[in-house]
Enzyme design. Structure first.
Site, short mmCIF file in Angstrom:
data_model
loop_
_atom_site.label_atom_id
_atom_site.label_comp_id
_atom_site.label_asym_id
_atom_site.label_seq_id
_atom_site.Cartn_x
_atom_site.Cartn_y
_atom_site.Cartn_z
N HIS A 1 0.81 -1.12 0.00
CA HIS A 1 0.05 -0.05 -0.05
C HIS A 1 0.96 1.31 0.10
O HIS A 1 0.57 2.35 -0.79
CB HIS A 1 -0.94 -0.18 1.29
CG HIS A 1 -1.93 -1.45 1.05
ND1 HIS A 1 -2.75 -1.55 -0.02
CD2 HIS A 1 -2.06 -2.13 2.13
CE1 HIS A 1 -3.43 -2.72 0.23
NE2 HIS A 1 -3.14 -2.93 1.37
N CYS B 1 -6.96 -6.54 4.11
CA CYS B 1 -8.24 -6.20 4.68
C CYS B 1 -9.15 -7.30 4.38
O CYS B 1 -10.46 -7.46 4.89
CB CYS B 1 -8.64 -4.89 4.89
SG CYS B 1 -8.53 -4.30 2.97
N THR C 1 9.46 1.55 1.87
CA THR C 1 7.95 0.71 2.39
C THR C 1 7.91 -0.61 2.50
O THR C 1 7.22 -1.52 1.77
CB THR C 1 7.22 1.58 1.02
OG1 THR C 1 7.64 1.04 -0.11
CG2 THR C 1 7.00 2.84 1.18
N SER D 1 5.57 -4.52 7.45
CA SER D 1 5.55 -5.33 8.56
C SER D 1 5.47 -6.77 8.18
O SER D 1 5.01 -7.14 7.18
CB SER D 1 4.54 -4.76 9.43
OG SER D 1 3.31 -5.12 8.73
N ILE E 1 16.76 9.49 2.65
CA ILE E 1 15.83 8.46 2.79
C ILE E 1 14.44 8.88 3.35
O ILE E 1 14.29 9.47 4.30
CB ILE E 1 16.36 7.38 3.77
CG1 ILE E 1 17.50 6.96 3.09
CG2 ILE E 1 15.41 6.06 3.64
CD1 ILE E 1 18.46 5.82 4.01
N PHE E 2 13.24 8.37 2.82
CA PHE E 2 12.05 8.62 2.87
C PHE E 2 11.39 7.19 3.54
O PHE E 2 11.89 6.45 2.76
CB PHE E 2 11.09 9.41 1.94
CG PHE E 2 11.56 10.80 1.82
CD1 PHE E 2 12.67 10.94 1.20
CD2 PHE E 2 10.54 11.87 2.02
CE1 PHE E 2 13.10 12.65 1.03
CE2 PHE E 2 10.90 13.06 1.97
CZ PHE E 2 12.25 13.57 1.45
N ALA F 1 7.38 5.01 4.60
CA ALA F 1 6.13 5.32 4.84
C ALA F 1 5.47 3.98 5.19
O ALA F 1 6.20 3.04 4.66
CB ALA F 1 5.53 5.91 3.51
N GLY G 1 -12.23 0.36 11.83
CA GLY G 1 -13.76 -0.27 12.05
C GLY G 1 -13.87 -1.50 11.98
O GLY G 1 -12.75 -2.11 11.22
C1 FAD Z 1 -5.19 -9.60 7.65
C2 FAD Z 1 -5.10 -8.38 7.54
C3 FAD Z 1 -6.42 -7.45 7.51
C4 FAD Z 1 -5.97 -5.99 7.82
N1 FAD Z 1 -6.99 -5.25 7.75
C5 FAD Z 1 -6.91 -3.98 7.52
C6 FAD Z 1 -8.21 -3.01 7.61
O1 FAD Z 1 -9.39 -3.45 7.64
N2 FAD Z 1 -7.97 -1.53 7.64
C7 FAD Z 1 -6.35 -1.25 7.81
O2 FAD Z 1 -6.54 0.04 7.49
N3 FAD Z 1 -5.38 -1.96 7.66
C8 FAD Z 1 -5.71 -3.30 7.47
N4 FAD Z 1 -4.53 -4.33 7.73
C9 FAD Z 1 -3.11 -3.64 7.71
C10 FAD Z 1 -2.83 -3.36 6.38
O3 FAD Z 1 -2.72 -4.46 5.72
C11 FAD Z 1 -1.27 -2.71 6.64
O4 FAD Z 1 -1.26 -1.81 7.51
C12 FAD Z 1 -0.54 -2.31 5.15
O5 FAD Z 1 -0.53 -3.68 4.44
C13 FAD Z 1 0.77 -1.63 5.22
O6 FAD Z 1 1.29 -1.64 3.92
P1 FAD Z 1 2.25 -1.14 3.76
O7 FAD Z 1 2.71 -0.97 2.22
O8 FAD Z 1 3.23 -0.33 4.51
O9 FAD Z 1 3.36 -2.59 4.25
P2 FAD Z 1 3.04 -4.17 3.90
O10 FAD Z 1 1.62 -4.49 3.47
O11 FAD Z 1 3.74 -5.02 4.92
O12 FAD Z 1 3.99 -4.08 2.24
C14 FAD Z 1 5.49 -4.13 2.36
C15 FAD Z 1 6.02 -4.60 1.26
O13 FAD Z 1 7.32 -4.58 1.05
C16 FAD Z 1 7.86 -5.78 0.67
N5 FAD Z 1 9.19 -6.04 0.94
C17 FAD Z 1 9.48 -5.70 2.49
N6 FAD Z 1 10.95 -6.00 2.60
C18 FAD Z 1 11.38 -6.11 1.35
C19 FAD Z 1 12.82 -6.08 0.77
N7 FAD Z 1 13.60 -6.71 1.56
N8 FAD Z 1 12.87 -6.25 -0.72
C20 FAD Z 1 11.97 -6.38 -1.33
N9 FAD Z 1 10.79 -6.16 -0.77
C21 FAD Z 1 10.37 -6.09 0.50
C22 FAD Z 1 6.90 -6.96 0.95
O14 FAD Z 1 7.26 -8.04 0.34
C23 FAD Z 1 5.75 -6.16 0.88
O15 FAD Z 1 5.10 -6.55 -0.40
C24 FAD Z 1 -4.59 -5.64 7.71
C25 FAD Z 1 -3.70 -6.62 7.71
C26 FAD Z 1 -3.75 -7.74 7.59
C27 FAD Z 1 -2.57 -8.74 7.85
#
Ligand code: FAD
Length: 442
Positions: free
Chosen positions: A10, A42, A110, A113, A274-275, A277, A326
């Site tokens: 995301h 989600c 980015t 987690s 470095i940024f 998010a 929610g």
């Molecule tokens: C089951 C579930 C339900 C959820 N429901 C909700 C909800 O209803 N509402 C809500 O707001 N949030 C929800 N969340 C939380 C939400 O999914 C996360 O907050 C969101 O995915 C964060 O996005 P992100 O891009 O920061 O990180 P992530 O989704 O963790 O994506 C990080 C990306 O970085 C990649 N990556 C990591 N390290 C490396 C590396 N060294 N080299 C290359 N690639 C790398 C990973 O493969 C991944 O694609 C839910 C989470 C889960 C697990």
């Protein structure tokens, strides 16, 4: 200008789609270890529960779409090292095993987690699964087909959603949490008691205040042993929280103790090139004014967009978050924003609260459902610091309203007189938000 982005769910997808439009001259390269982008976790429980039948609907972008924006997509590339002095990164192509090196003028981190996996004996057994990405969702579906009994460990919103999905699919379900009630980080006990009662009524085995000591089985898990007993099971889903994926920058940029990267209002880390998010970051938490770790997709898309906007210079500040969320479980709709009494106590913050119980609309209407609303505020300044709502009718948007009130520093007394509409289909002449404000003044 060479921009490298690591991770494209995301935060990463929001950052690169914005950057492609804002900086058409820039050379943008994304490194992503998965073979997909933008998976909506989600929807995971809905997918597992069969409500979502076309998994393609769980993606809102694709590597091809991002390539069409002129972005170099290095999919299935795992970044192994970041040399922040020389602004270089090293990655491995997970398909060929080949190592690639690259440089950056600006790096957008980015990396998100990963689910916490406590060092519990037997956690590596087959059928002890995690619930985060698309591949894991598919594994859960495949394994659940042959499971009669499922144990979910962790009663946060993900665990609770999965419990509902499995129970509705006809499985016998046990939910275990070390804390003595479910959803304890989102709602106070008078709310969670009602959901727990509903769960028990539906035959869900709630093991609260109980900790997992080990998993037993030969190859595949067969039982969970807790401090209070043993549960035979066929499948375990671990949902005990997330930790930020930030080892690549450990010691190189400022972080919280849990490894969440600290960013300023413009999403810049302590290294100006470095940024960062999304889930790899701490967020500015308005109810306390400090940093907090609140991994949510909402925070991720906003922060990714801000990282893109501010990449060439500070233009747009982050307004911070209340951690608004929610949930819909069976017939109940619930939402919360900011501090609860429980979370305030844990943070050592003194709050007062007012609770309203009333019908969502006049009783002369054919139906009128109960609404329970609790608003918490600072007893000194009387500023609103959080709120929770629960009802069979969907009044969850009222929590978005209270999120705005919290963000803008509105007092609970002002809330009593905010101009809200009245129409018998929807609400009462005195909106329940007004009523909470009025009641707090008494
Ligand atoms: C089951 C579930 C339900 C959820 N429901 C909700 C909800 O209803 N509402 C809500 O707001 N949030 C929800 N969340 C939380 C939400 O999914 C996360 O907050 C969101 O995915 C964060 O996005 P992100 O891009 O920061 O990180 P992530 O989704 O963790 O994506 C990080 C990306 O970085 C990649 N990556 C990591 N390290 C490396 C590396 N060294 N080299 C290359 N690639 C790398 C990973 O493969 C991944 O694609 C839910 C989470 C889960 C697990």
């Amino acid at each position: 200008m060479k921009i490298a982005v690591i991770g494209s769910t995301h935060a990463g997808t929001a950052a690169v789609t914005n950057m492609a439009h804002l900086y058409p001259e820039a050379d943008i390269t994304v490194y992503e270890r998965n073979d997909n982008v933008s998976f909506l976790s989600c929807g995971l429980a809905l997918y597992v529960g069969g409500v979502v039948d076309d998994p393609q609907g769980l993606f809102y972008s694709s590597p091809e779409q991002l390539r069409q924006l002129g972005i170099s997509m290095r999919m299935q590339h795992d970044v192994k090292d970041i040399d922040t002095i020389n602004q270089r990164i090293e990655a491995v192509n997970l398909v060929t095993g080949e190592f690639v090196t690259d440089y950056y003028d600006k790096l957008v981190m980015t990396t998100g987690s990963w689910p916490v996996t406590p060092p519990i004996e037997g956690i590596d057994l087959d059928n002890v699964l995690l619930a985060k990405n698309y591949n894991q969702a598919n594994t859960i579906i495949e394994k659940a087909e042959h499971a009669d009994h499922v144990t979910v460990v962790g009663a946060g919103y993900i665990g609770v959603e999965l419990v509902e999905a499995f129970e509705k699919s006809g499985k016998r379900v046990t939910l275990i949490d070390g804390v003595d009630r479910i959803l304890n980080r989102y709602l106070d006990a008078e709310f969670t008691n009602q959901i727990e009662e509903d769960f028990r009524h539906r035959g869900i085995d709630l093991r609260l205040g109980e900790t997992v000591e080990k998993f037993e089985g030969k190859g595949s898990v067969q039982a969970v042993v807790t401090n209070k007993g043993r549960i035979d099971t066929d499948l375990v889903i671990m949902c005990v929280g997330f930790r930020p994926n930030t080892n690549l920058l450990r010691g190189k940029v400022d972080m919280l103790d849990n490894g969440a990267i600290k960013v300023n209002e413009y999403m810049q880390t302590s290294d100006p090139a470095i940024f960062a998010a999304g889930d790899c970051c701490a967020v500015k938490y308005n109810p306390t004014g400090g940093h907090a770790y609140i991994p949510l997709a909402t925070n991720a898309v906003r922060m990714g967009t801000l990282a893109a906007r501010n990449l060439m210079g500070p233009v747009l500040k982050n307004v911070g978050t209340q951690g608004t969320s929610g949930l819909h479980i069976y017939d109940l709709n619930m939402a919360s924003t900011g501090l609860t009494e429980t979370s305030a106590r844990l943070l050592g913050v003194h709050v007062k609260s007012i609770t309203i119980n009333e019908k969502h609309r006049p009783e002369f209407m054919p139906t009128a459902e109960n609404v329970q609303l609790k608003v918490s505020y600072d007893p000194e300044s009387r500023k609103i610091v959080g709120a929770q709502v629960l009802s069979k009718v969907d009044v969850t948007q009222s929590i978005n309203t209270l999120s705005v009130c919290t963000q803008s520093g509105m007092t609970v007394d002002e809330l009593g007189f905010v101009d809200f509409f009245f129409q018998p289909h929807f609400n009462q002449p005195w909106n329940f938000l007004n009523k909470a404000g009025l009641a707090a003044a008494q």
